[in-house]
Scaffold this active site. Structure first.
Site, PDB file in Angstrom:
ATOM      1  N   CYS A  65       1.070  17.833   1.306  1.00 28.58           N
ATOM      2  CA  CYS A  65      -0.179  17.541   2.023  1.00 28.58           C
ATOM      3  C   CYS A  65      -0.565  18.617   3.038  1.00 28.58           C
ATOM      4  O   CYS A  65      -1.113  18.309   4.104  1.00 28.58           O
ATOM      5  CB  CYS A  65      -0.072  16.186   2.699  1.00 28.58           C
ATOM      6  SG  CYS A  65       0.256  14.832   1.537  1.00 28.58           S
ATOM      7  N   LYS A  88       0.756   5.556   8.116  1.00 27.34           N
ATOM      8  CA  LYS A  88       0.918   5.732   6.668  1.00 27.34           C
ATOM      9  C   LYS A  88       2.394   5.967   6.387  1.00 27.34           C
ATOM     10  O   LYS A  88       2.994   6.909   6.906  1.00 27.34           O
ATOM     11  CB  LYS A  88       0.089   6.919   6.187  1.00 27.34           C
ATOM     12  CG  LYS A  88       0.253   7.190   4.688  1.00 27.34           C
ATOM     13  CD  LYS A  88      -0.688   8.262   4.213  1.00 27.34           C
ATOM     14  CE  LYS A  88      -0.501   8.525   2.730  1.00 27.34           C
ATOM     15  NZ  LYS A  88      -1.394   9.575   2.245  1.00 27.34           N
ATOM     16  N   ARG A 120      -0.524   8.762  -7.648  1.00 24.11           N
ATOM     17  CA  ARG A 120      -0.140  10.166  -7.875  1.00 24.11           C
ATOM     18  C   ARG A 120      -0.345  10.560  -9.325  1.00 24.11           C
ATOM     19  O   ARG A 120      -0.649  11.716  -9.616  1.00 24.11           O
ATOM     20  CB  ARG A 120       1.295  10.400  -7.402  1.00 24.11           C
ATOM     21  CG  ARG A 120       1.384  10.293  -5.884  1.00 24.11           C
ATOM     22  CD  ARG A 120       2.776  10.514  -5.344  1.00 24.11           C
ATOM     23  NE  ARG A 120       2.801  10.247  -3.902  1.00 24.11           N
ATOM     24  CZ  ARG A 120       3.898  10.200  -3.167  1.00 24.11           C
ATOM     25  NH1 ARG A 120       5.076  10.407  -3.738  1.00 24.11           N
ATOM     26  NH2 ARG A 120       3.831   9.955  -1.886  1.00 24.11           N
ATOM     27  N   LYS A 126      -1.133   1.662   5.885  1.00 25.15           N
ATOM     28  CA  LYS A 126      -1.010   1.918   4.456  1.00 25.15           C
ATOM     29  C   LYS A 126       0.447   2.102   4.077  1.00 25.15           C
ATOM     30  O   LYS A 126       1.132   2.873   4.742  1.00 25.15           O
ATOM     31  CB  LYS A 126      -1.783   3.194   4.124  1.00 25.15           C
ATOM     32  CG  LYS A 126      -1.709   3.604   2.676  1.00 25.15           C
ATOM     33  CD  LYS A 126      -2.406   4.909   2.507  1.00 25.15           C
ATOM     34  CE  LYS A 126      -2.229   5.362   1.087  1.00 25.15           C
ATOM     35  NZ  LYS A 126      -2.803   6.651   0.863  1.00 25.15           N
ATOM     36  N   TYR A 137      -8.732  -1.216  -4.904  1.00 26.83           N
ATOM     37  CA  TYR A 137      -9.179  -0.973  -6.275  1.00 26.83           C
ATOM     38  C   TYR A 137      -9.730  -2.255  -6.897  1.00 26.83           C
ATOM     39  O   TYR A 137     -10.356  -2.212  -7.947  1.00 26.83           O
ATOM     40  CB  TYR A 137      -8.022  -0.407  -7.116  1.00 26.83           C
ATOM     41  CG  TYR A 137      -7.435   0.848  -6.499  1.00 26.83           C
ATOM     42  CD1 TYR A 137      -8.074   2.072  -6.653  1.00 26.83           C
ATOM     43  CD2 TYR A 137      -6.275   0.798  -5.713  1.00 26.83           C
ATOM     44  CE1 TYR A 137      -7.578   3.215  -6.056  1.00 26.83           C
ATOM     45  CE2 TYR A 137      -5.768   1.939  -5.111  1.00 26.83           C
ATOM     46  CZ  TYR A 137      -6.424   3.139  -5.280  1.00 26.83           C
ATOM     47  OH  TYR A 137      -5.938   4.273  -4.667  1.00 26.83           O
TER      48      TYR A 137
END
Ligand code: PBG
Ligand code: ZN
Length: 323
Positions: A130, A195, A205, A248, A313
């Site tokens: 990241c 997170k 991923r 998260k 989602y």
């Protein structure tokens, strides 16, 4: 003073009284829908571990966007899959980058849809970490410099909000200064404050092609065993200027959502991540659970714990059901 004077079952007698005393209600107003946008043409590929979720190229995405708008879902969260990856993830700050093109396309055609961008590098770097690597780890402060370039290009393309997800120290401050320096004082920051280094990100991923080529993310994402540290992360982010803070994943971290709700007064978002989605879908497919009911129970638990916003989602299915 207990039984038989008190009988809690009186208030559960039928649906009308249950509606009157219900403490938590999930609405479409709570939802953010994540979208995977891939550079290229004619792409509409279902993610095998996330049935119902696709990667789209911009020329294929209209049907999906129309549905989101028609369902009155307030916002989308964009993830990009670039055609070109490199050591530093330079596509993230290119004015011709996939996300910049996507923001312009969406804001042009669907001006009322609120567009949030995920701000990170892992989908754009060859090594899948990241940020910028140095000595086998992500270099915090060099990554901050690239993050500033990234958010300014998102803002210039028309993003409504930015959401840094890389867990770099000081990232909220760096972004606030960069945005304000360019006159984007009204673009809010939703920080992925707490997170965790979670195995629930596996399907994402696959979707975003962002698996680290070596090692893992434990030197920047939080240890799942830690609770108090989440409050510290949130406190720092709010001091640095975060407008919304996020937890998260969500389902295994309801205690964290609750702690943050009780200690701070900014809106709290919960990210119902890919692995949580996949588990429900898989069990539903097997006929082992009532999928719809489990989805509502799960998302309601996140609101009950204290989340104001749920990134999920399931957003379209939920919006369809609530009507
Ligand atoms: C990238 C990013 C990840 C997710 C959102 N942004 C994956 C990761 O940190 O590896 C996960 C989303 C999901 O699992 O649904 N920083
Ligand atoms: Zn990342």
């Amino acid at each position: 003073m207990g039984f038989p004077i008190h009988r809690p079952r009186r208030l559960r007698k039928n649906e009308n009284i249950r509606r009157l005393v219900r403490e938590t209600v999930l609405t479409v107003d709570d939802l953010i829908y994540p979208l995977f946008i891939e550079d290229g043409k004619d792409i509409k590929v279902e993610i095998s571990s996330m049935p119902g979720i696709y990667r789209y190229s911009l020329d294929q995405i209209d049907e999906e966007l129309k549905e989101v708008v028609d369902l009155n879902i307030p916002a989308v969260l964009l993830f990009g899959i670039p055609s070109h990856k490199d050591e530093v993830g330079s596509d993230t700050w290119s004015d011709e980058g996939i996300i910049q093109k996507a923001i312009k396309y969406i804001k042009d055609k669907y001006p009322d849809l609120y567009v949030i961008t995920d701000v990170c590098f892992c989908e754009y770097t060859e090594h899948g970490h990241c940020g910028v690597l140095c000595c086998g780890d992500v270099d915090n402060d060099v990554t901050l410099e690239n993050t500033k370039k990234q958010v300014i290009s998102h803002a210039k393309a028309g993003a409504d909000m930015v959401a840094p997800s890389g867990m770099m120290d000081g990232v909220v401050k760096a972004i606030r200064e960069a945005l304000d320096g360019e006159g984007f004082t009204n673009i809010p920051i939703m920080s992925y404050s707490a997170k965790y280094a979670s195995s629930y990100y596996g399907p994402f991923r696959e979707a975003a092609e962002s698996t680290p080529a070596f090692g893992d993310r434990r030197s920047y994402q939080m240890d799942p065993a830690n609770r108090r540290e989440a409050l510290r992360e949130v406190e720092l982010d709010i001091e640095e200027g975060a407008d919304i803070v996020m937890v998260k994943p969500a389902l295994s971290y309801l205690d964290i959502i609750s702690d943050i709700r009780q200690n701070f007064n900014v809106p709290v978002a919960a990210y119902n991540v890919s692995g949580e989605y996949s588990m429900v879908k898989a069990a539903g497919k097997m006929g082992w659970i009532d999928e719809k009911k489990v989805i509502f129970e799960t998302l309601t638990s996140m609101k009950r714990a204290g989340a104001d916003i749920i990134i999920t989602y399931h957003a379209k299915e939920v919006a369809k059901e609530i009507g």
